[in-house]
Design a protein around this motif. Sequence first.
Motif, PDB file in Angstrom:
ATOM      1  N   GLU A  21      -4.684  32.558  45.726  1.00 50.17           N
ATOM      2  CA  GLU A  21      -4.889  33.993  45.872  1.00 50.17           C
ATOM      3  C   GLU A  21      -3.592  34.633  46.364  1.00 50.17           C
ATOM      4  N   PRO A  22      -3.139  35.728  45.748  1.00 50.37           N
ATOM      5  CA  PRO A  22      -1.941  36.405  46.252  1.00 50.37           C
ATOM      6  C   PRO A  22      -2.196  37.063  47.601  1.00 50.37           C
ATOM      7  N   VAL A  23      -1.191  36.968  48.483  1.00 49.67           N
ATOM      8  CA  VAL A  23      -1.233  37.610  49.799  1.00 49.67           C
ATOM      9  C   VAL A  23       0.096  38.335  49.964  1.00 49.67           C
ATOM     10  N   GLY A  24       0.137  39.610  49.615  1.00 50.41           N
ATOM     11  CA  GLY A  24       1.396  40.331  49.652  1.00 50.41           C
ATOM     12  C   GLY A  24       2.282  39.942  48.471  1.00 50.41           C
ATOM     13  N   ARG A  25       3.580  40.263  48.578  1.00 49.84           N
ATOM     14  CA  ARG A  25       4.504  40.062  47.457  1.00 49.84           C
ATOM     15  C   ARG A  25       4.814  38.586  47.227  1.00 49.84           C
ATOM     16  N   PHE A  28       0.819  33.398  49.250  1.00 49.99           N
ATOM     17  CA  PHE A  28      -0.342  32.927  48.502  1.00 49.99           C
ATOM     18  C   PHE A  28      -1.237  32.134  49.439  1.00 49.99           C
ATOM     19  N   ARG A  29      -2.494  32.099  49.099  1.00 45.53           N
ATOM     20  CA  ARG A  29      -3.474  31.384  49.901  1.00 45.53           C
ATOM     21  C   ARG A  29      -4.242  30.439  48.999  1.00 45.53           C
ATOM     22  N   ALA A  30      -4.333  29.176  49.429  1.00 48.68           N
ATOM     23  CA  ALA A  30      -5.157  28.182  48.738  1.00 48.68           C
ATOM     24  C   ALA A  30      -6.483  28.129  49.476  1.00 48.68           C
ATOM     25  N   PRO A  31      -7.527  28.816  48.964  1.00 51.86           N
ATOM     26  CA  PRO A  31      -8.744  29.006  49.746  1.00 51.86           C
ATOM     27  C   PRO A  31      -9.760  27.876  49.641  1.00 51.86           C
ATOM     28  N   THR A  32      -9.629  27.004  48.634  1.00 59.14           N
ATOM     29  CA  THR A  32     -10.664  25.994  48.399  1.00 59.14           C
ATOM     30  C   THR A  32     -10.565  24.889  49.445  1.00 59.14           C
ATOM     31  N   VAL A  33     -11.655  24.656  50.155  1.00 62.96           N
ATOM     32  CA  VAL A  33     -11.697  23.623  51.199  1.00 62.96           C
ATOM     33  C   VAL A  33     -12.889  22.712  50.931  1.00 62.96           C
ATOM     34  N   PHE A  34     -12.852  21.544  51.537  1.00 62.81           N
ATOM     35  CA  PHE A  34     -13.965  20.613  51.396  1.00 62.81           C
ATOM     36  C   PHE A  34     -13.963  19.658  52.567  1.00 62.81           C
ATOM     37  N   ASP A  35     -15.040  18.914  52.696  1.00 62.58           N
ATOM     38  CA  ASP A  35     -15.237  18.021  53.837  1.00 62.58           C
ATOM     39  C   ASP A  35     -14.794  16.611  53.438  1.00 62.58           C
ATOM     40  N   ALA A  49       2.135  24.212  46.480  1.00 61.05           N
ATOM     41  CA  ALA A  49       3.410  24.851  46.803  1.00 61.05           C
ATOM     42  C   ALA A  49       4.249  25.079  45.545  1.00 61.05           C
ATOM     43  N   LEU A  50       4.234  24.119  44.616  1.00 57.27           N
ATOM     44  CA  LEU A  50       4.976  24.291  43.367  1.00 57.27           C
ATOM     45  C   LEU A  50       4.422  25.475  42.569  1.00 57.27           C
ATOM     46  N   LEU A  51       3.113  25.596  42.506  1.00 54.96           N
ATOM     47  CA  LEU A  51       2.506  26.721  41.798  1.00 54.96           C
ATOM     48  C   LEU A  51       2.850  28.055  42.472  1.00 54.96           C
ATOM     49  N   ALA A  52       2.848  28.076  43.800  1.00 53.56           N
ATOM     50  CA  ALA A  52       3.201  29.302  44.513  1.00 53.56           C
ATOM     51  C   ALA A  52       4.636  29.708  44.195  1.00 53.56           C
ATOM     52  N   ALA A  53       5.551  28.750  44.218  1.00 61.05           N
ATOM     53  CA  ALA A  53       6.948  29.048  43.882  1.00 61.05           C
ATOM     54  C   ALA A  53       7.063  29.590  42.472  1.00 61.05           C
ATOM     55  N   ALA A  54       6.355  28.956  41.525  1.00 60.54           N
ATOM     56  CA  ALA A  54       6.437  29.354  40.122  1.00 60.54           C
ATOM     57  C   ALA A  54       5.917  30.764  39.893  1.00 60.54           C
ATOM     58  N   ARG A  55       4.982  31.217  40.728  1.00 61.43           N
ATOM     59  CA  ARG A  55       4.413  32.563  40.559  1.00 61.43           C
ATOM     60  C   ARG A  55       5.469  33.649  40.799  1.00 61.43           C
ATOM     61  N   THR A  56       6.588  33.298  41.440  1.00 60.18           N
ATOM     62  CA  THR A  56       7.628  34.285  41.744  1.00 60.18           C
ATOM     63  C   THR A  56       8.841  34.151  40.826  1.00 60.18           C
ATOM     64  N   LEU A  81      -1.863  28.562  53.770  1.00 55.83           N
ATOM     65  CA  LEU A  81      -1.062  29.742  53.468  1.00 55.83           C
ATOM     66  C   LEU A  81       0.302  29.282  52.991  1.00 55.83           C
ATOM     67  N   LEU A  82       0.763  29.824  51.870  1.00 57.03           N
ATOM     68  CA  LEU A  82       2.030  29.427  51.260  1.00 57.03           C
ATOM     69  C   LEU A  82       2.960  30.631  51.202  1.00 57.03           C
TER      70      LEU A  82
END
Length: 273
Positions: A21-25, A28-35, A49-56, A81-82
């Motif tokens: 999920e984008p958070v500002g410019r 990014f936030r990876a919201p999916t969690v599990f036990d 982190a690689l995907l977050a970098a690529a989004r910019t 949070l990335l």
Amino acid sequence: MPAHPLPAPADVSLLELLDLEPVGRDGFRAPTVFDERYPLYGGQVAAQALLAAARTVPDGRPPHSMHGYFLRSGDTARPTLLRVERDRDGRSFSTRRVVAEQAGEVVFSLSASFQTPEDGLDQQVDPVPDVAAPEESEPFEPPRLLGFEGRQPPQPNGGRLPTRFWARCTEALPDDDLMHAAVLTYLSDIMTGLLPLMTEGYEPSASLDHALWFHRPARIDRWMLMDLVGRSTGGGRGWYTGSLSTPDGVLRASIAQESLFRRRRRGPRAATG
């Protein structure tokens, strides 16, 4: 404690895990969690982190290399949070840094470089290991991975510990080189080449740093041979390299990683890092 019970790993898809999920410019936030009873898997946060970098990065520049450091033990039950730093955009290359945080603490940092594809002399020096095809190998379940299946051919030098295996993603992936590179990154940290070097009570544990080079485009929803080779131990650390190749004998990516390599202690396991 969460208001509702967290899902089990089996109830989460790999694409859900890698959705950001984008958070500002440049956040990014990876919201999916599990036990899960294990700490956050390194390949998961590296792929995110690689995907977050690529989004910019400008369109049309897939990753060609990434270098990451595992700084703290993360938690699968917490979102990540990335934060991305735009180091440089040149005519052919873009470079980014990413910091991954949980609960206000940095758990992973990444440097990644992206390149506009270009023609060049295509050479491969070392042949791919001559191993049994996936269809002729024993079933092997890569531990902890979501959406993957594996096959285990006979191991080098008759070893019993898996340092060479076939793997492929079983989820329907988009026809997108970046997503396939991210899923390959997710796979790349799952095993270690240091297993054959265990002796006198010494064993590998937590990953310290991880590097990955993408030589050629790869479809990770098709069989990929992962071959890991231990190279050195000393100073409480071990270092190994690895290759990821397709059944046609083409090297697709290379790995290098350093991990803790310490004598096993008696009694309760000591914290690592």
